[in-house]
Write an enzyme that holds these catalytic residues in place. Structure first.
Site, short mmCIF file in Angstrom:
data_model
loop_
_atom_site.label_atom_id
_atom_site.label_comp_id
_atom_site.label_asym_id
_atom_site.label_seq_id
_atom_site.Cartn_x
_atom_site.Cartn_y
_atom_site.Cartn_z
N ARG A 129 -16.91 12.77 -65.18
CA ARG A 129 -15.79 12.48 -64.29
C ARG A 129 -14.71 13.52 -64.52
O ARG A 129 -14.82 14.32 -65.43
CB ARG A 129 -15.26 11.05 -64.54
N GLY A 130 -13.65 13.44 -63.69
CA GLY A 130 -12.61 14.45 -63.77
C GLY A 130 -12.97 15.56 -62.79
O GLY A 130 -14.12 16.02 -62.76
N ALA A 131 -12.00 15.97 -61.98
CA ALA A 131 -12.30 16.84 -60.85
C ALA A 131 -13.05 18.14 -61.22
O ALA A 131 -14.10 18.44 -60.63
CB ALA A 131 -11.02 17.15 -60.09
N GLN A 181 -9.34 5.33 -68.73
CA GLN A 181 -9.59 6.72 -69.14
C GLN A 181 -8.55 7.20 -70.14
O GLN A 181 -8.83 8.04 -71.00
CB GLN A 181 -9.61 7.65 -67.92
N LYS A 198 -5.41 10.14 -60.26
CA LYS A 198 -5.74 8.76 -60.65
C LYS A 198 -4.67 7.76 -60.23
O LYS A 198 -3.47 8.04 -60.34
CB LYS A 198 -5.93 8.74 -62.18
N ASP A 230 -6.89 15.59 -58.37
CA ASP A 230 -8.23 15.56 -57.77
C ASP A 230 -8.29 16.32 -56.46
O ASP A 230 -9.35 16.82 -56.06
CB ASP A 230 -8.68 14.11 -57.55
N ARG A 270 -18.98 10.82 -54.93
CA ARG A 270 -17.56 10.42 -55.01
C ARG A 270 -16.78 11.26 -54.00
O ARG A 270 -17.00 12.47 -53.90
CB ARG A 270 -17.01 10.64 -56.43
#
Ligand code: MRU
Length: 346
Positions: free
Chosen positions: A46-48, A196, A248, A237, A89
Site C-alpha cells: 500500500r502507499g501510492a 497505518q 488518507k 495519493d 484500487r
C-alpha cells in the site's frame, strides 16, 4: 536495518505483508498477477509510490503466461493485464501512471519481437523501482530544510519506507533531517480504520530511532491548541493540477485544524503522484472500502454488526490549506496551479 518494501526477485515479486505488522515481519511472494492484485486490494502492499512499483511488477507477472511471438496479441495481452491491475484500487494515481508507462513501452517499439518487448518491459519496471528510491531521497533533501531544530511534527497514515520502495516521502524527509543531526519529535496519528499510523508509522520510526509518540486521531486538535505541533507533514495519493490533494482519510481534518492554529501544512509527493490531467480535487476518485473495516479490528467487533457504515479511504485537502508541496524537483508554494506547471515543465 533498512526496510525493503517491495522488490523483483528471481522472476517474482517479494513484498512485506503489511497486514501482519507490527506483530510479524513476513513476506509474500507473488508469482502471478492475481496474487499481486489481492495483495494490493487487502493492503498487504500500500502507499501510492509502492502501488506504482507493484503495478509495474504486476505487468511482468502477467506476461509470464503469454505464449507466442505476435506483437499485436502481446500488446493486447499487456492492455488486459493493465486493465485488470487498474481495478485493484482507484485513488493512488501512481498505479495508473506506472501502467501507462508500461503500455507506452509496447507502443514505442512497433517492430520489436515479443522476446525484446519482455526485456524492455522488465527494464521499464526496474526503472520505475529505481526512480522511486532516487526521488524519495531527493524529496528528503528538499523537505528536511522545512524541519527546524527542536520541532514537533504531526503525521498521519504511513508515508514512509513501507509506502515506497525503501525510504518514504513525508517520513523520508524526517529520515534525512535525522541524518543531518536535527533534533525533532514526531506525533503519529493512529489513522483509523486500518491503523497505518499506529501499526506502520510507529513501527518504522521506532526502528529509525526517531522520537515518536502515538496519538488517537481525535487528539490532534488538542495537541495543536496546546502549542505542541510546529508542522504537519503528510504524503499524497493524487494531486490535481491546482494542488488539491487526496490522501488518507483524516488528512483534510488535520489541514483545517492546522490552518486554524496557524501551523504549516506540508505535502510530500513525487511527480508520479500528480494527475495534471484533472483540474481539481473534485475529479479524484475516492475509494470506498468494506464496512467490516469500520465495524471492528482484527476480527473483533467494536460496533453492532447491523449499524450502517460509511468508509471512504481518502479525502481531499483544498489547495488553499496547503503551505507547500515538497517534490523531487523542489518545494512548490502557492499559487499552486502556476507553480506546479512551471516546476514540472522544466
Ligand atoms: O490506504 P493506504 O494505506 O494505501 O493509504 C496510503 C496513504 O494515504 C499515504 O499517505 C499515501 O499513499 C502516500 S504514501 C507515500
Amino acid at each position: 536495518m533498512a526496510i525493503q518494501t517491495i522488490s523483483w526477485v528471481n522472476g517474482h515479486v517479494k513484498l512485506i505483508d503489511q497486514t501482519k505488522l507490527p506483530g510479524k515481519l513476513v513476506y509474500i511472494h507473488c508469482r502471478d498477477v492475481k496474487t499481486l492484485w489481492q495483495a494490493i486490494r487487502r493492503l498487504s502492499v500500500r502507499g501510492a509510490p509502492a502501488l506504482g512499483v507493484a503495478a509495474a511488477f504486476g505487468v511482468l507477472l502477467g506476461i509470464k503466461s503469454f505464449a507466442g511471438n505476435d506483437w499485436k496479441r502481446f500488446s493486447k495481452h499487456v492492455d488486459q493485464i493493465s486493465d485488470y491491475i487498474a481495478t485493484s484500487r482507484p485513488t493512488a494515481v501512481n498505479l495508473f501512471n506506472a501502467l501507462e508507462r508500461m503500455k507506452q513501452v509496447i507502443g514505442d517499439h512497433p517492430q520489436a519481437s515479443v522476446a525484446q518487448l519482455r526485456n524492455f518491459l522488465k527494464k521499464e519496471a526496474l526503472a520505475i523501482y529505481e526512480e522511486d528510491r532516487r526521488v524519495c531521497r531527493r524529496m528528503g533533501d528538499f523537505g528536511a530544510r522545512l524541519i527546524k531544530n527542536g520541532a514537533s511534527i504531526l503525521t498521519v497514515c504511513n508515508a514512509g519506507a513501507l509506502a515506497t520502495v525503501d525510504y518514504g516521502t513525508a517520513l523520508g524527509v524526517m529520515y534525512t533531517a535525522k541524518k543531518q543531526g536535527k533534533k525533532f519529535q514526531v506525533y503519529a496519528c493512529e489513522t483509523r480504520p486500518l491503523l497505518q499510523g499506529a501499526r506502520l508509522t510507529s513501527w518504522e520510526l521506532l526502528r529509525a530511532k526517531i522520537d515518536t509518540t502515538l496519538i488517537c486521531d481525535n487528539m490532534a486538535a488538542t495537541l495543536m491548541k496546546q502549542g505542541r505541533i510546529d508542522a504537519v507533514f503528510t504524503g499524497a495519493d493524487r494531486i490535481a493540477a491546482n494542488g488539491d490533494t487526496a490522501n488518507k482519510i483524516g488528512t483534510y481534518m488535520l489541514a483545517v485544524l492546522a490552518r486554524h492554529h496557524k501551523i504549516p501544512f506540508y505535502i510530500v509527493a513525487p511527480r508520479s503522484t500528480f494527475d495534471l490531467a484533472i483540474e481539481n480535487g473534485r475529479q479524484i476518485p475516492i475509494e470506498e472500502r468494506s464496512k467490516e473495516e469500520v465495524l471492528g479490528f482484527g476480527g473483533q467487533l467494536t460496533a453492532p454488526r447491523q449499524v450502517k457504515v460509511y468508509n471512504p479511504a481518502f479525502d481531499v485537502t483544498d489547495n488553499a490549506l496547503i503551505t507547500a508541496i515538497v517534490t523531487e524537483k523542489g518545494i512548490i508554494r502557492p499559487p499552486f496551479r502556476e507553480n506546479i506547471k512551471r516546476v514540472f515543465k522544466k
